[in-house]
Write an enzyme that holds these catalytic residues in place. Structure first.
Site, PDB file in Angstrom:
ATOM      1  N   CYS A  83       0.505  -0.956  -0.266  1.00  0.00           N
ATOM      2  CA  CYS A  83      -0.063  -0.016   0.041  1.00  0.00           C
ATOM      3  C   CYS A  83       0.718   1.310  -0.059  1.00  0.00           C
ATOM      4  O   CYS A  83       0.734   2.409  -0.377  1.00  0.00           O
ATOM      5  CB  CYS A  83      -0.995  -0.243   1.714  1.00  0.00           C
ATOM      6  SG  CYS A  83      -2.268  -1.433   1.940  1.00  0.00           S
ATOM      7  N   HIS A 332      -9.085   4.489  -1.719  1.00  0.00           N
ATOM      8  CA  HIS A 332      -7.481   3.834  -1.847  1.00  0.00           C
ATOM      9  C   HIS A 332      -7.530   2.798  -2.389  1.00  0.00           C
ATOM     10  O   HIS A 332      -7.173   1.950  -2.062  1.00  0.00           O
ATOM     11  CB  HIS A 332      -7.990   3.003  -0.580  1.00  0.00           C
ATOM     12  CG  HIS A 332      -6.579   2.432   0.720  1.00  0.00           C
ATOM     13  ND1 HIS A 332      -5.330   3.016   0.139  1.00  0.00           N
ATOM     14  CD2 HIS A 332      -6.503   1.267   1.070  1.00  0.00           C
ATOM     15  CE1 HIS A 332      -4.460   1.970   0.223  1.00  0.00           C
ATOM     16  NE2 HIS A 332      -4.613   1.105   1.381  1.00  0.00           N
TER      17      HIS A 332
END
Lengths: 385, 352
Positions: A83, A332
């Protein structure tokens, strides 16, 4: 080492882009960025991406996007740090320009999570954790964060509702962001009555699954005015790692990699947390917001809720947090998230943030991380006049 | 699309198995929130076919009910089509079983159709075409399924069992028409939102992709196309039925198109029996025929994954009054129920 400027940015709306591929998304964001400035060339592309190998059956993303953009034969490659891939791409682009190797680079992130369905996407995202000691045994990112959230509430006696109220703030901000995936407001009940994901984490504690691409263009600060009338400086940048599994950590509630990355970034930029006008933080789960704000030095440990209820994180508060809506509301798209944050801070510092514009913002901070902060990237941007 | 000869509905009939699996039971097994399913999907329980029931038995029961209302001699049927995605046999038609059981063989066309949840209305389109071109006097279109969702999959809460048969005939022959067809459209694209490969027990689906690009795009486009072709607006309809994978989708589609909740709610049966797949929109339509009055205009919009929608507009005729009480109504079947737990569900559906 040369000083580095960001002279342009481009983003797609974070969404379920059913009819767009990673090529389409990345090119859309890149062309938006390139069309704003007058650059004679691009020397290289750095693209953050985490899941394309699993969910899009595509490796070699750097070449894929360079080819689609018609930029062959410039160097172009993918940066993968789970991430934190976007933040890692920013660091790579910064190093390339500051070292003098390249003059103008496109740094972006792209992710298409909706090509993976159900367990496939969850499993792919889970690979940010330790496969041998965590993922193999069935743990997911939600369950890792649930363990930490329960511990946090027990140690610091922070009420469950505080996390819900942080999500409410994120949606209030995101509702005004045209690039946000979830452009609607919620209330505390929305969170508390939403589906159980991994107790105590509810659906509305989590960032949504979405697709998107974000791009910034970097060049030497001394050349920036040749290409654009407005630009910001990457004044500080820091990165650090922590154990890949959370069981090996001495303190489950201290995200050390953020702390170290932030201290390095503050030192390079010659600023302290109190100098920061706004921050984009990595709230993949609401518990991540609490721990990130504490590790960044914006809150004392265990006092996240006190500052929240003092209004410190509001747009007119002490340290406005995630005016974009954060991962919770803006979305996200994992490998792109770190670049979205940089683009959003740039947009604020240049006074181009529309309904979410903060007045007189001079210094902004972006914090991006992989997994439960097994690696972190903290970048400090300064407005240039 | 409009047939050359006016086509009417001659009879209709449904069948829903007696067993019900409440969402609480599925939630209990998998540790999820029944309240969340009820609120988000508007599903309370689903119908479950008994140990000796399958699409053939359900289709036969529905066919017999439709004949009770139509009052035609089964030999007058020129076609029996069964739309389903849960055929008892991979190779061997269900249509022949039904045709034989109701005494309609041998001078008859019989076949099975598959188009996920819209196979039933596809049968209806084909019966309309055969009747409308004067090739047959009457045709029977059946939509029926014993749908299954994989254990722990969100579809396990909703995949139900049941079906509906509709007999259509030529206005020239039918003495007591139930409803006159005004027109129909079909809207189809290659959109892989839900599928089941050969020899697999349970379907796969693309989660959120089943929403906007699949269900909503096709149902809304088909409904708009039909209203444009017929020069109608939502306010011209007394009732509207949309395919019901859950309670939320049809209400949302209706709202987007400009229909009121009142126009939709009478045909909304999914909260009580789940998604009947090929039988879903047709059984909703059957529930409306159970209460509609002459002059009422009805919109029927199906949806099948893969993907496509059929949309029909009917105007109710006087024959509905005399025929209505000749067979059990959908609401009769909904009320006649026996709750089962997850263990019995597993036993009668062959999971253990």
């Amino acid at each position: 080492m040369r000083r580095v400027a960001i002279i342009s940015y481009g983003m797609t709306k974070v969404d379920r882009h059913w009819n767009k591929s990673i090529k389409d998304l990345f090119s859309e964001a890149t062309l938006k960025a390139i069309n704003k400035v007058n650059i004679p060339k691009v020397d290289a592309i750095f693209v953050g991406n985490m899941c394309a190998s699993d969910l899009c059956d595509q490796n070699n993303i750097g070449t894929v996007v360079a080819d689609h953009l018609g930029m062959i034969p410039i160097p172009s490659y993918r940066i993968e740090a789970a991430c934190g891939s976007g933040g890692a791409a920013i660091l790579s682009g910064f190093m390339a320009v500051s070292s003098g190797l390249f003059d103008i680079v496109v740094v972006g992130g792209v992710e298409k999570l909706t090509d993976g369905v159900g367990k496939k996407a969850t499993f792919s995202l889970g690979k940010a954790a330790d496969f041998e000691y965590e993922l193999f045994y069935g743990i997911t990112f939600a369950s890792l964060n649930a363990l930490i959230m329960r511990r946090y509430m027990e140690v610091y006696k922070v009420p469950r509702e505080a996390f819900a109220d942080f999500a409410v703030l994120m949606h209030r901000n995101g509702a005004k962001n045209p690039y946000a995936q979830l452009q609607f407001e919620i209330n505390r009940e929305t969170v508390l009555k939403s589906e159980d994901i991994a107790d105590p984490i509810k659906l509305y504690d989590c960032a949504p699954i979405g697709d998107g691409a974000a791009v910034v263009i970097l060049c030497p600060l001394e050349d920036a005015s040749r290409y654009s009338d407005s630009f910001v400086e990457i004044a500080g940048i820091g990165s650090a790692t922590d154990t890949i599994d959370i069981a090996s950590r001495e303190d489950l509630l201290l995200l050390k990699s953020i702390l170290i990355a932030a201290n390095n970034a503050y030192k390079m930029a010659k600023v302290s947390p109190s100098d920061i006008d706004l921050a984009e933080i990595h709230d993949a789960f609401t518990i991540d917001a609490a721990l990130s704000l504490e590790a960044l030095g914006f809150s004392k440990r265990g006092e996240f809720d006190k500052l929240l209820y003092d209004g410190a994180f509001e747009p007119d508060g002490l340290i406005p947090v995630n005016l974009s809506g954060g991962l919770k509301s803006r979305g996200h798209p994992v490998g792109a998230t770190g670049v979205y944050q940089i683009a959003e801070i740039t947009m604020q510092l240049l006074g181009e943030a529309g309904k979410n514009q903060l007045k007189n913002a001079e210094i902004g901070l972006a914090q991006n991380m992989a997994g439960v902060a097994s690696n972190s990237y903290v970048t400090i941007l300064k407005r240039c006049r | 699309m409009r047939p050359i000869i006016d086509v009417v509905i001659s009879g209709w009939g449904s069948y829903i198995p007696i067993y019900r699996l409440p969402v609480e039971e599925v939630a209990r097994i998998w540790g999820t929130s029944a309240d969340h399913i009820k609120q988000e999907l508007l599903i309370y329980e689903k119908s479950v076919a008994g140990i000796d029931e399958d699409v053939a038995t359900i289709a036969v029961e529905a066919a017999k009910n439709s004949l009770k209302r139509s009052k035609i001699n089964p030999n007058e049927l020129g076609a029996v089509f069964v739309g389903t995605e849960t055929k008892p046999y991979a190779v061997k038609p269900t249509g022949t079983i039904v045709a034989e059981a109701i005494g309609a063989t041998p001078k008859i066309l019989a076949a099975d159709f598959e188009f996920a949840c819209k196979a039933g209305t596809e049968c209806l389109q084909c019966c309309i075409a055969l009747v409308g071109s004067n090739m047959i006097k009457y045709g029977m279109a059946i939509g029926a399924d014993v749908a299954e969702g994989a254990p722990a999959d969100p579809l396990e809460y909703s995949a139900g069992s049941g079906g509906t048969a509709i007999i259509v005939g030529s206005k020239n022959y039918e003495k007591e028409p139930v409803a006159l067809l005004e027109g129909s459209v079909s809207y189809v694209t290659d959109t892989p939102d839900f599928w089941r490969r050969p020899k697999e027990s349970y379907p796969s689906h693309a989660e959120a992709f089943t929403g906007d690009p699949a269900y909503f795009r096709h149902t809304i486009s088909a409904a708009k196309l039909l209203m444009e072709e017929l020069g109608l607006r939502p306010s011209d309809f007394k009732y509207a039925i949309f395919h019901q994978p859950n309670g939320k989708f049809p209400l949302k589609a209706a709202k987007i198109l400009g229909f009121t909740r009142e126009q939709v709610e009478h045909g909304l049966i999914v909260p009580y029996i789940g998604n009947l797949y090929s039988g879903s929109s047709m059984t909703g339509f059957s529930a409306i025929l159970d209460i509609a009055m002459p002059g009422d205009r009805i919109l029927l919009v199906s949806y099948g994954s893969g993907a496509g929608s059929d949309a029909f507009s009917f105007i109710v005729q006087d024959g509905i009054i005399t025929k209505r009480d000749n067979a059990p109504k959908v609401m009769d079947y909904i009320k006649k129920k026996r709750k089962i737990d997850y263990a019995i569900y597993c036993k009668i559906r062959g999971k253990i």
